[in-house]
Design an enzyme around this catalytic site. Structure first.
Site, mmCIF file in Angstrom:
data_model
loop_
_atom_site.group_PDB
_atom_site.id
_atom_site.type_symbol
_atom_site.label_atom_id
_atom_site.label_comp_id
_atom_site.label_asym_id
_atom_site.label_seq_id
_atom_site.Cartn_x
_atom_site.Cartn_y
_atom_site.Cartn_z
ATOM 1 C CG HIS A 45 8.277 3.182 -1.303
ATOM 2 N ND1 HIS A 45 6.914 2.011 -1.958
ATOM 3 C CD2 HIS A 45 7.992 2.467 -0.314
ATOM 4 C CE1 HIS A 45 6.389 1.215 -1.599
ATOM 5 N NE2 HIS A 45 7.139 1.108 -0.500
ATOM 6 C CG ASP A 47 12.360 0.457 -6.426
ATOM 7 O OD1 ASP A 47 11.453 1.074 -6.382
ATOM 8 O OD2 ASP A 47 12.977 -0.817 -6.133
ATOM 9 C CB SER A 78 9.733 -26.154 0.817
ATOM 10 O OG SER A 78 9.516 -25.551 1.862
ATOM 11 N N GLY A 136 9.389 -8.656 4.628
ATOM 12 C CA GLY A 136 9.532 -7.756 4.257
ATOM 13 C C GLY A 136 10.667 -7.327 3.741
ATOM 14 C CB SER A 139 10.873 -14.117 2.072
ATOM 15 O OG SER A 139 9.189 -13.605 1.597
ATOM 16 C CB SER A 140 8.805 -12.862 -2.758
ATOM 17 O OG SER A 140 8.512 -11.349 -3.319
ATOM 18 C CD GLU A 172 7.359 -10.504 -7.572
ATOM 19 O OE1 GLU A 172 6.260 -9.955 -7.445
ATOM 20 O OE2 GLU A 172 7.336 -10.804 -6.849
ATOM 21 C CG ASP A 184 13.248 -5.709 -3.577
ATOM 22 O OD1 ASP A 184 13.414 -4.844 -2.818
ATOM 23 O OD2 ASP A 184 12.183 -6.175 -2.725
ATOM 24 C CE1 TYR A 234 6.375 -1.659 -3.908
ATOM 25 C CE2 TYR A 234 5.474 -2.021 -6.179
ATOM 26 C CZ TYR A 234 7.033 -1.492 -5.160
ATOM 27 O OH TYR A 234 7.753 -1.319 -6.031
HETATM 28 C C1 GLA Z 1 9.250 -3.504 -2.829
HETATM 29 C C2 GLA Z 1 9.717 -3.606 -3.772
HETATM 30 C C3 GLA Z 1 11.152 -3.144 -4.438
HETATM 31 C C4 GLA Z 1 10.789 -1.482 -3.755
HETATM 32 C C5 GLA Z 1 10.774 -1.620 -2.274
HETATM 33 C C6 GLA Z 1 10.136 -0.837 -1.470
HETATM 34 O O1 GLA Z 1 10.242 -3.950 -1.998
HETATM 35 O O2 GLA Z 1 10.096 -5.203 -4.046
HETATM 36 O O3 GLA Z 1 11.401 -2.877 -5.484
HETATM 37 O O4 GLA Z 1 9.946 -0.384 -4.489
HETATM 38 O O5 GLA Z 1 9.285 -2.029 -1.947
HETATM 39 O O6 GLA Z 1 11.184 0.662 -1.595
#
Ligand code: GLA
Length: 399
Positions: A45, A47, A78, A136, A139-140, A172, A184, A234
């Site tokens: 959390h 970035d 898929s 977590g 995958s997206s 996103e 990510d 988030y």
């Molecule tokens: C998700 C978001 C990332 C980052 C993490 C937490 O994966 O896509 O950009 O903020 O949460 O570190």
């Protein structure tokens, strides 16, 4: 591409045959791409607060097979999900809940078009994934960046990897409504086997750091909890950080991101933030950023025990100060941390469910999984998922 498939995993060497079974024709024009999942070793959390993060692509992949069509139709199928999603390349793509995973793909197409990319025809896609969905480990982003890269290479747009990451993030923000950071998409685009990256999210400068873990392995532990509130919470956390930054700037603190504060500077200026919750959010960010620097040093020095303690500290801070864990992640982390052969454990990714990681001695992985599973099931009433991983490659073309 390294791959150690278990019997339930999709074998990508079958993808061309499956494509022909699905769409007919011959194999010649089909192009294949792989896109990895990721773990974030540490730096959670931050970035979106200009911090440094330390993620690695892992050897769990999502696969995209794609072929141009003679007309302007777009077909998505898929291996894992039923049905076909059909569109036209001339559509004005907008988010629609009923389009399910196709939203991630249409989001990318909308961003490519916004960039000025021109399509001379439609295409058909078959996907298969060994990345648990909504789990977590991103995958997206694997889907967004893998698809963006596949389309870019197939249509000759030749978009570079950092731009692929930015496209994923823009999609996103503008299409999916999640104000995520860049971590990510970035690691999924640029990841390399046997390494993690140290990414400065303020400048997007990054370095590969050898991921030398000796006899230790990262074990991914999936809570198997649906993260229903994840997106709204988030965005809420991100909003709180923006609020804190504004208060500090209004009080004359010359920063443009929270993670520019060192812990000592934060201790000096924390008096400006009256709201106790907001202050805890900032404390997490500032100290987490310092932990990333310490973790990179620890790994360089081969001090895995130190790395393990930093993982534990990170989890505690995400639980108490940032409040993004919950009973499932806390149970996994706490149970993991007390197992023999485990040097440390923490949640990874956005939190609120999703996955945790643990650094575990290779000879203890079996007993580790058994013990953590037992306690997790007793506490939550359902089973967690486990796998041990190695670092993998970013988005790639394969045959
Ligand atoms: C998700 C978001 C990332 C980052 C993490 C937490 O994966 O896509 O950009 O903020 O949460 O570190």
């Amino acid at each position: 591409m390294s791959n150690s498939l278990t019997k339930n995993e999709y074998n990508p060497s079958e993808l061309k045959d499956d494509f022909i079974k699905t769409y007919g024709g011959t194999k010649d024009e089909i192009k294949l791409f792989s896109s990895p999942a990721r773990i974030n070793i540490i730096g959670e959390h931050i970035d979106y607060n200009g911090g440094k993060v330390f993620p690695a692509a892992i050897n769990r992949y999502l696969y995209v097979a794609i072929r141009k069509r003679l007309d302007t139709k777009i077909l998505y199928k898929s291996i894992q999900f039923e049905g076909t999603h059909q569109f036209d390349i001339n559509d004005n793509f907008t988010y629609d809940k009923k389009d399910d995973y196709a939203n991630y793909l249409n989001g990318i197409l909308s961003q490519l078009k916004a960039k000025g990319c021109k399509f001379d025809c439609g295409f058909e896609v078959l996907m298969a994934s060994n990345v648990p969905a909504g789990g977590g480990i991103s995958s997206s982003s694997a889907l967004e960046c893998g698809f963006a890269y596949a389309v870019s290479e197939t249509f000759g747009f030749n978009i570079d990897r950092v731009e692929i990451a930015k496209l994923g993030q823009m999609s996103e923000h503008r299409f999916m409504g999640v104000n995520c950071g860049i971590m990510d998409q970035f690691i999924i685009s640029v990841g390399k086997e046997k390494t993690a990256i140290v990414l400065d999210c303020n400048t997007l400068k990054y370095e590969y750091a050898p991921l030398e873990l000796g006899d230790y392995r990262f074990v991914v532990m999936n809570t198997n909890k649906q993260r229903r509130l994840a997106d709204s919470k988030y965005n809420e956390r991100r909003g709180q950080c923006e609020e804190a930054l504004k208060i500090l700037q209004d009080n004359g603190i010359k920063i443009n991101a929270l993670c520019q504060l060192t812990p000592a500077q934060w201790e000096d200026c924390k008096k400006h933030i009256a709201d106790e919750t907001i202050a805890r959010r900032v404390r997490h960010c500032v100290y987490e950023n310092q932990r990333v620097l310490d973790a990179v040093e620890a790994l360089k020095a081969g001090d895995l025990a130190r790395l393990g303690s930093l993982l534990n500290e990170s989890h505690k801070s995400l639980d108490e100060d940032y409040e993004v864990t919950g009973i499932e992640l806390n149970t996994l982390a706490a149970t993991a941390q007390k197992q023999e052969g485990c040097l440390g454990a923490r949640m990874t990714g956005a939190g609120f469910g999703g996955c945790a990681i643990a650094l575990v001695h290779k000879d203890k992985v079996g007993s580790f999984i058994e013990n953590v599973q037992k306690e997790y099931t007793e506490t939550t009433g359902y089973a967690a998922g486990f796998f041990s991983c190695e670092s993998g490659n970013g988005v790639a073309h394969f045959n």
